[in-house]
Design an enzyme around this catalytic site. Sequence first.
Site, PDB file in Angstrom:
ATOM      1  N   LYS A   1     -13.245  -4.936  10.060  1.00 48.75           N
ATOM      2  CA  LYS A   1     -13.926  -3.987   9.175  1.00 48.75           C
ATOM      3  C   LYS A   1     -15.368  -3.732   9.617  1.00 48.75           C
ATOM      4  CE  LYS A   1     -10.934  -5.151   5.281  1.00 48.75           C
ATOM      5  NZ  LYS A   1     -10.730  -6.094   4.181  1.00 48.75           N
TER       6      LYS A   1
ATOM      7  N   VAL B   1     -11.503   0.100   5.230  1.00 42.58           N
ATOM      8  CA  VAL B   1     -12.624  -0.801   4.918  1.00 42.58           C
ATOM      9  C   VAL B   1     -12.902  -0.739   3.430  1.00 42.58           C
ATOM     10  CG1 VAL B   1     -15.042  -1.364   5.358  1.00 42.58           C
ATOM     11  CG2 VAL B   1     -13.659  -0.352   7.172  1.00 42.58           C
TER      12      VAL B   1
ATOM     13  N   VAL C   1       0.831  -1.207   0.000  1.00 42.01           N
ATOM     14  CA  VAL C   1       0.000   0.000   0.000  1.00 42.01           C
ATOM     15  C   VAL C   1       0.867   1.260   0.000  1.00 42.01           C
ATOM     16  CG1 VAL C   1      -1.833   1.259   1.188  1.00 42.01           C
ATOM     17  CG2 VAL C   1      -1.873  -1.238   1.166  1.00 42.01           C
TER      18      VAL C   1
ATOM     19  N   LYS D   1      -6.635  -1.407   9.186  1.00 45.78           N
ATOM     20  CA  LYS D   1      -7.939  -1.736   9.808  1.00 45.78           C
ATOM     21  C   LYS D   1      -7.794  -2.286  11.215  1.00 45.78           C
ATOM     22  CE  LYS D   1      -6.881  -3.630   6.633  1.00 45.78           C
ATOM     23  NZ  LYS D   1      -6.730  -3.777   5.234  1.00 45.78           N
TER      24      LYS D   1
HETATM   25  N1  HSE Z   1      -6.665  -9.254   2.984  1.00 41.80           N
HETATM   26  C1  HSE Z   1      -7.747  -8.365   2.756  1.00 41.80           C
HETATM   27  C2  HSE Z   1      -8.759  -9.001   1.812  1.00 41.80           C
HETATM   28  C3  HSE Z   1      -7.321  -7.076   2.124  1.00 41.80           C
HETATM   29  O1  HSE Z   1      -8.497 -10.064   1.273  1.00 41.80           O
HETATM   30  O2  HSE Z   1      -9.815  -8.422   1.618  1.00 41.80           O
HETATM   31  C4  HSE Z   1      -7.008  -6.027   3.071  1.00 41.80           C
HETATM   32  O3  HSE Z   1      -7.988  -5.861   4.034  1.00 41.80           O
END
Ligand code: HSE
Length: 402
Positions: free
Chosen positions: A200, A127, A12, A100
């Site tokens: 989330k 999220v 990121v 998160k």
């Molecule tokens: N590992 C998470 C997912 C992405 O597969 O949605 C980041 O929150």
Amino acid sequence: MVNVAILGFGTVGSGVAEVLAGHESSIARKADGLIKLKYIVDVRDFPDSPFQDCFVKDFAIVENDPDVDIVVETIGGVGVALEFTRRALEAGKSVVTSNKELVATHGYELNLLAKEKGVCYLFEASVGGGIPIIRPLSQCLAANEILEIHGILNGTTNYILTRMVRAGLPFDTALREAQKRGYAERDPSADVDGHDACRKICILADIAFGRHVSPEQVPTEGIRSVTLADMNYAEGAGKKIRLLGRAIRLDDGRVCAYVAPHLIDQSDPLAGVEDVFNAISVRGDAIGDVMFYGRGAGKLPTASAVVADVMDVARNLGHRKALLWEEGGPDTVGGAEEIRSRWYVRAASGADALKNAVGGKLLAGRGTGGEAALITDAAMTRGELDKKLSGVEALSVIRVLN
Ligand code: HSE
């Protein structure tokens, strides 16, 4: 000019640097001024990175530089990330994050600290990756009483479930495929055991219902136990299995939140959400149902949300943007045991015993031996269901799903 420091040059963080550099002039136009990447803090070396001039190893350089206005925290976890976030806010810098776990566990106190210091703590990317959901929930839908939020909040598990049903892969094979594609971590537990979705739904509940919901208060079940046989039964009944996070406002003011695999109708828009996509459905008392859909993870989608938060802070520098909620407590969350559902039950016993015990339509499917599965006709609490099932010991229940 506004100066930014990125903490953590992983997927990121590097995406944020790329987006800031690649869209410099359009960002400057929209944010009413230049946003410059001044530092990237990471203990590792990145000799091939085009951002060589920015790398530093010591966070104190950022902390003590009065020209740094915004700190982007993309380290992840709650260790160093929490320490650096606190120190950045204490130093009077706004913080933007995609983390998160940190927001779900420490968001309340970090927001208070930001308020005290007159700066911002923003986390749109925490999220749904690139999907706008925090800002719509806190601003565009602010006139509503939010009644319920539910959705597919984890892309990795959605990919695994999609591959299981589409290609007939068992869970382990679909998981390995997700790891090969870089979706699932080597230790996939945060995704497949539902913890990521739990964090989330906690953040969404904080914003929607105004009190802190802690991940430990949220019953969480992942997808490890879901098998091809369950998918086959579900398909025969015109349903799909999806891992949902759900938060509901109860009449007594508590928030009922949980994460679990659900059988949902093929006609439900969430049933059409496949692969790594996420979708979040929000019900407000004025607007009714509204849905948000898109890429819930990945370098550039997540960077898109982080940089938009950076631009928001830059545009409003000196004016705190608050995303506040109240402190939670043991009485904030509860009631999962009071939710009534029609349940999917699969048992090793004969079909008649199962049907007599709980009542419902038997499902066509490819289970082994004398097993059978049904969806109960009546909606009931999990406690009521368990009572009916425990009355018939020989049932040998294999699976119960919402
Ligand atoms: N590992 C998470 C997912 C992405 O597969 O949605 C980041 O929150």
